[in-house]
Write a protein that holds these residues in place. Structure first.
Motif, PDB file in Angstrom:
ATOM      1  N   LEU A 190     -56.869 -36.998 -56.516  1.00 38.95           N
ATOM      2  CA  LEU A 190     -56.778 -38.369 -56.011  1.00 38.95           C
ATOM      3  C   LEU A 190     -57.638 -39.311 -56.840  1.00 38.95           C
ATOM      4  N   GLN A 191     -58.842 -38.859 -57.234  1.00 34.17           N
ATOM      5  CA  GLN A 191     -59.713 -39.677 -58.075  1.00 34.17           C
ATOM      6  C   GLN A 191     -59.036 -40.003 -59.402  1.00 34.17           C
ATOM      7  N   LEU A 192     -58.361 -39.010 -59.969  1.00 33.39           N
ATOM      8  CA  LEU A 192     -57.654 -39.228 -61.236  1.00 33.39           C
ATOM      9  C   LEU A 192     -56.532 -40.250 -61.074  1.00 33.39           C
ATOM     10  N   LEU A 193     -55.818 -40.172 -59.966  1.00 34.46           N
ATOM     11  CA  LEU A 193     -54.744 -41.138 -59.720  1.00 34.46           C
ATOM     12  C   LEU A 193     -55.301 -42.549 -59.559  1.00 34.46           C
ATOM     13  N   ILE A 194     -56.420 -42.665 -58.871  1.00 30.66           N
ATOM     14  CA  ILE A 194     -57.048 -43.984 -58.681  1.00 30.66           C
ATOM     15  C   ILE A 194     -57.489 -44.555 -60.029  1.00 30.66           C
ATOM     16  N   GLU A 195     -58.156 -43.729 -60.849  1.00 30.47           N
ATOM     17  CA  GLU A 195     -58.616 -44.199 -62.158  1.00 30.47           C
ATOM     18  C   GLU A 195     -57.441 -44.597 -63.042  1.00 30.47           C
ATOM     19  N   HIS A 196     -56.376 -43.797 -63.004  1.00 30.73           N
ATOM     20  CA  HIS A 196     -55.185 -44.145 -63.777  1.00 30.73           C
ATOM     21  C   HIS A 196     -54.621 -45.485 -63.320  1.00 30.73           C
ATOM     22  N   SER A 197     -54.604 -45.682 -62.013  1.00 31.81           N
ATOM     23  CA  SER A 197     -54.065 -46.929 -61.470  1.00 31.81           C
ATOM     24  C   SER A 197     -54.879 -48.131 -61.929  1.00 31.81           C
ATOM     25  N   GLU A 198     -56.209 -47.982 -61.941  1.00 28.84           N
ATOM     26  CA  GLU A 198     -57.079 -49.090 -62.327  1.00 28.84           C
ATOM     27  C   GLU A 198     -56.962 -49.423 -63.815  1.00 28.84           C
ATOM     28  N   GLN A 199     -56.641 -48.403 -64.616  1.00 31.42           N
ATOM     29  CA  GLN A 199     -56.579 -48.614 -66.069  1.00 31.42           C
ATOM     30  C   GLN A 199     -55.174 -48.964 -66.557  1.00 31.42           C
TER      31      GLN A 199
END
Length: 494
Positions: free
Chosen positions: A266-275
């Protein structure tokens, strides 16, 4: 006059409705068959289309095993039916399945039933297509890299050992299947969604387990969203899950830096979304997280339950697993606590891995996959029309495979090096699907199941109190009696 009246009454109350019903069935069959592709000279597969509008969905839901076995006996490896509101072709067998799995994006495309799409949502990985699917899959695969998996191993071991202790301390009957779901759910919450193991999280976990139970029960239902319908209950449970996940997403975004030593999926998905130039909306994040939680615990709970079953029923296999653990220094009471389990060590457990493979062959947790036909094609002399659904069967493909000798027997040796069956047609053995849509978390599942097997067999002996269980599917495979079992300590002696 009285006789005439009785005859008329009979015709009105019985014969006429029966005639109208039979006529409706015939018109329904004609309508469904008329949806064949007239430009293709090949016939439709054999089969029946069931009741008007409902098709054969109710028979599948209520009599799954008997219904499917009857269909195979009557029609063979390819047949037509009408399920979940759509004309459908169901297929099995290595060559037929290969045609479907390698035809992704050219002949077929993934499309789950309307109830599944409504509950899981359009933003989850299994519903995405083409470049969107490839991009999201690359992001999620970062959470299942070798480095990430290595970091997950201590958490997996900690949770599984705690579960084994609970079963041993109970001193009486343990219902294995509910316990496996509880265990695997806790692991998925920590590793995939980053929930910390606090008292509050335990309460959240129980609420989510109950919601997931309700959601899963209604995942495959008629696509009718009215109060008290299966879809209505499934959506209501899904909303409870989304609310809890949204809380966790907002905490992660506010915290900015994860406190764990690894980044969860989930953290990876959030970071991907922000970038990203096209960031994921909150709803898409919740749908992706729900899918990860579903895939990360439901299938592994099913397989872990099957492992407990097969090892109990085959003590010689259990003994060989323990001998392998002894060789690797994992069954000695003095060294067990100190020896760190790593991916390299797990890779040395060849026989244990073969036990898991054989379990997945005989009892694959997911029965099959859904596709929609993009253009009419011919398979085994039958036309598969554009717009129809295709279901490829994993369990039946394993059942009809000709490359496995004595295929009804539990024999892990068939997957060991040097056995000719090991390298047979890869589409005869597809517990994780295949092609571009193969299970994204299969390496995660393999490692989790290996660690589970290690901790189970070196910590316990056990007995199935009801003997071999009767299995059912909804939507994954499970024992109808929940597998009542008595666990006792294993003394670390060989």
């Amino acid at each position: 006059m009285v006789l005439f009246t009785l005859c008329a009454t009979f015709l009105c109350t019985l014969a006429l409705p029966l005639a109208l019903f039979l006529a409706a069935l015939k018109l329904w069959e004609v309508y469904c068959v008329s949806r064949r592709d007239l430009s293709c000279e090949k016939p439709l597969p054999p089969g029946s289309m069931g009741l008007p509008f409902l098709g054969e969905t109710l028979q599948l839901v209520l009599q799954r095993y008997k219904f499917l076995k009857m269909k195979v006996r009557k029609y063979g490896h390819i047949y037509k039916t009408h399920l979940f509101g759509n004309p459908t072709v169901r297929i099995m067998g290595a060559e037929n399945v290969k045609h479907i799995l390698l035809g992704e994006h050219k002949l077929v495309s993934v499309q789950w039933p309307a109830s599944v799409r409504a509950i899981l949502g359009a933003g989850c990985l299994s519903s995405l297509h083409d470049s969107e699917h490839k991009h999201r899959k690359r992001v999620i695969l970062k959470a299942f890299s070798r480095e990430a998996l290595e970091n997950y191993i201590p958490v997996m071991g900690e949770e599984i050992r705690a579960g084994v202790r609970r079963w041993l301390e109970s001193g009486s009957c343990v219902l294995v299947y509910p316990e496996m779901k509880r265990l695997m759910f806790g692991i998925a919450m920590r590793i995939l969604l980053g929930f910390e193991p606090t008292h509050t999280t335990r309460q959240t976990q129980q609420q989510l387990i109950e919601a997931f139970e309700e959601m899963i029960r209604n995942l495959f239902s008629l696509p009718i969203d009215v109060p008290f319908s299966g879809l209505y209950r499934g959506l209501k449970a899904r909303n409870v899950i989304h609310a809890k996940i949204e809380e966790n997403i907002r905490k992660k975004v506010a915290r900015r830096e994860p406190t764990a030593q690894f980044k969860d999926a989930l953290q990876l998905l959030i970071e991907h979304s922000e970038q990203s130039e096209q960031p994921l909306r909150l709803q898409e994040l919740k749908e992706s997280a729900t899918e990860l939680l579903f895939g990360g615990h439901e299938t592994t709970a099913s397989t872990a339950t099957s492992l407990v079953t097969f090892l109990a029923l085959h003590p010689a296999v259990l003994q060989k697993v323990r001998e392998e653990l002894q060789e690797q220094g994992l069954l000695n009471s003095d060294a067990t606590e100190d020896k760190q389990i790593t991916i390299e060590l797990l890779e040395q457990l060849k026989y244990t891995g073969s036990v898991i493979k054989e379990t997945l062959r005989l009892s694959p947790p997911v029965p099959g996959g859904f596709r929609v036909v993009l253009k009419t094609f011919v398979l085994n002399g039958y036309q598969i029309p554009k717009g129809w659904n295709v279901i490829y069967s994993i369990c039946d493909t394993h059942d009809v495979a000709t490359n496995f000798s004595k295929k009804d027997e539990f024999n892990p040796d068939r997957f060991m090096e040097g056995c000719s069956e090991k390298d047979s047609c890869r589409f005869s053995y597809i517990p994780f699907g295949g092609g571009s849509r193969s299970c994204v978390g299969k390496e995660f599942a393999k490692i989790l199941l290996k660690i589970f097997t290690v901790e189970l067999v070196r910590g316990c002996d056990w007995e199935l109190l009801n003997g071999p269980p009767t299995m059912k599917t909804n939507p994954t495979v499970y024992p109808v009696d929940n597998l009542p079992t008595k666990f006792t300590p294993f003394p670390y002696k060989m």
